[in-house]
Design an enzyme around this catalytic site. Structure first.
Site, short mmCIF file in Angstrom:
data_model
loop_
_atom_site.label_atom_id
_atom_site.label_comp_id
_atom_site.label_asym_id
_atom_site.label_seq_id
_atom_site.Cartn_x
_atom_site.Cartn_y
_atom_site.Cartn_z
CG ASP A 1 1.70 -1.64 -5.27
OD1 ASP A 1 2.49 -1.34 -4.38
OD2 ASP A 1 1.09 -0.79 -5.95
CG HIS B 1 1.13 2.86 -5.09
ND1 HIS B 1 1.84 1.68 -5.08
CD2 HIS B 1 2.05 3.82 -4.86
CE1 HIS B 1 3.12 1.93 -4.85
NE2 HIS B 1 3.27 3.22 -4.70
C1 LMR Z 1 6.80 2.57 -3.41
O1 LMR Z 1 5.80 1.87 -3.36
O2 LMR Z 1 7.93 2.10 -3.45
C2 LMR Z 1 6.66 4.04 -3.33
O3 LMR Z 1 5.45 4.45 -3.88
C3 LMR Z 1 6.77 4.48 -1.91
C4 LMR Z 1 6.72 5.99 -1.77
O4 LMR Z 1 5.94 6.44 -0.91
O5 LMR Z 1 7.40 6.70 -2.48
#
Ligand code: LMR
Length: 349
Positions: A177, A205
């Site tokens: 992120d 996250h």
């Molecule tokens: C991401 O942020 O790309 C992944 O964590 C999304 C997910 O739920 O796999």
């Protein structure tokens, strides 16, 4: 005449010093020991070549990879053994033996339309089992990075069931992120990524995370300037910027019908590299870590904070000014994580 002799003697001394120095540095170089190999557990596969190439721990760090997968994937897993430095197994005990680093990528991914709670009911018990194996067999100072979702809560469960691993050694990935937030700024301000730093991902996250640019800066020809001075569009920063970063994971699943792969493993390498080798001076990064109560965030959750790393240890950056907008977001995420912890515990009953 006397001057000439003095000059001659001086030159001989200088020459002798130069030759001796060359000899000493040459001998020191050949005596320098190779680093001890680090054993790295990886659940999941895509990151293995990056670790092998030194992208995670540096090119001078020998590694022995322990790849762990589930029984149905055994045949494919065994196909990955191309060198004696790679051990592949479906036995969790064997995989965890003496590992110094554990990268926990494995888990059931969130697919389009899957409820977060359904994913949790599958992944949380896996993390309990793997925690117990790490507790018994990993090196006592093993550094753990949880990537699989729900990353913060999986890491918390891992901490609860691996009580002898120091709590500071159990972390989760929010660098993905963090990198996404940096890219948004790069695109918006048309600058280089290497010139932008100190964004923060607070919290979880998940799509409730709070990407914060209040302390972020850009290096310009006029020195380091706050992002908020270069982009005065508060509406964009408080809405589109935040939403894009929060929703990026979901957008990728929608587009690929699968979770992010390459960006996630790159971010995992960034996270571990900075943790082990240190963050550049004056720069912080975001890591999901066990809350020590900083910034009024309750203890006993894994929460993403701005951290600096030095000599293999992270520490939360203290004393940043938090405005009202940020405060409300940070508290709401803490509440979400407390609720998620309860759901996780209910998945274990
Ligand atoms: C991401 O942020 O790309 C992944 O964590 C999304 C997910 O739920 O796999």
């Amino acid at each position: 005449m006397e001057y000439l002799v003095l000059l001659q003697n001086g030159l001989v001394v200088l020459f002798t010093i130069a030759i001796s120095w060359k000899l000493i540095t040459y001998m020191w170089g050949s005596l320098k020991m190779e680093k001890e190999p680090m054993k790295v557990l990886v659940t999941g596969y895509a990151i293995a070549p990056m670790i092998g190439r030194g992208i995670m721990l540096g090119p001078d760090q020998p590694v022995i990879l322990h790849l762990l997968d589930i029984a149905p994937a055994a045949e494919a897993l065994m196909g990955t053994i191309l060198s004696p430095e790679v051990h592949a197994t479906i036995d969790v005990t064997e995989a965890c033996k003496d590992v110094n680093i554990a990268i926990m990528l494995g888990g059931f991914p969130l697919k389009e339309g899957t409820e977060r709670k359904d994913m949790m009911s599958k992944n949380v018990p896996i993390y309990k089992e793997q925690a117990s194996a790490l507790e018994e067999h990993a090196a006592s100072d093993c550094k753990v990075l949880v990537v699989a979702n729900p990353a913060n809560t999986n890491a918390l469960i891992l901490k609860e069931f691996a009580p002898s691993i120091p709590e500071k050694n159990i972390t989760c990935l929010t660098r993905l992120d963090h990198n996404r937030a940096l890219s948004q700024i790069v695109e918006r301000l048309k600058v280089y990524i290497t010139d932008v730093k100190n964004v923060i991902i607070w919290g979880n996250h998940s799509s409730t995370q709070y990407p914060d640019v209040n302390h972020a800066t850009v290096t310009t020809i006029n020195g380091e300037r706050p992002v908020k001075e270069l982009d005065t569009d508060d509406h964009w920063l408080k809405n589109e910027f935040i939403n894009t970063v929060q929703q990026r994971g979901v957008a990728i699943i929608k587009a690929r019908k699968a979770s992010s792969a390459l960006s996630a493993v790159c971010a995992a390498c960034d996270h571990m590299r900075d943790w082990v080798l240190g963050t550049p001076k004056g720069t912080w990064v975001s890591m999901g870590v066990y809350s020590d109560g900083s910034y009024g965030i309750p203890r006993d959750i894994i929460y993403s904070f701005p951290v600096k790393c030095e000599e293999g240890k992270w520490s939360i950056v203290k004393g940043l000014k938090i405005d009202e907008f940020s405060r409300a977001k940070m508290d709401a995420i803490a509440k979400d994580l407390i609720d998620e912890k309860e759901v996780a515990h209910s998945c274990l009953n």
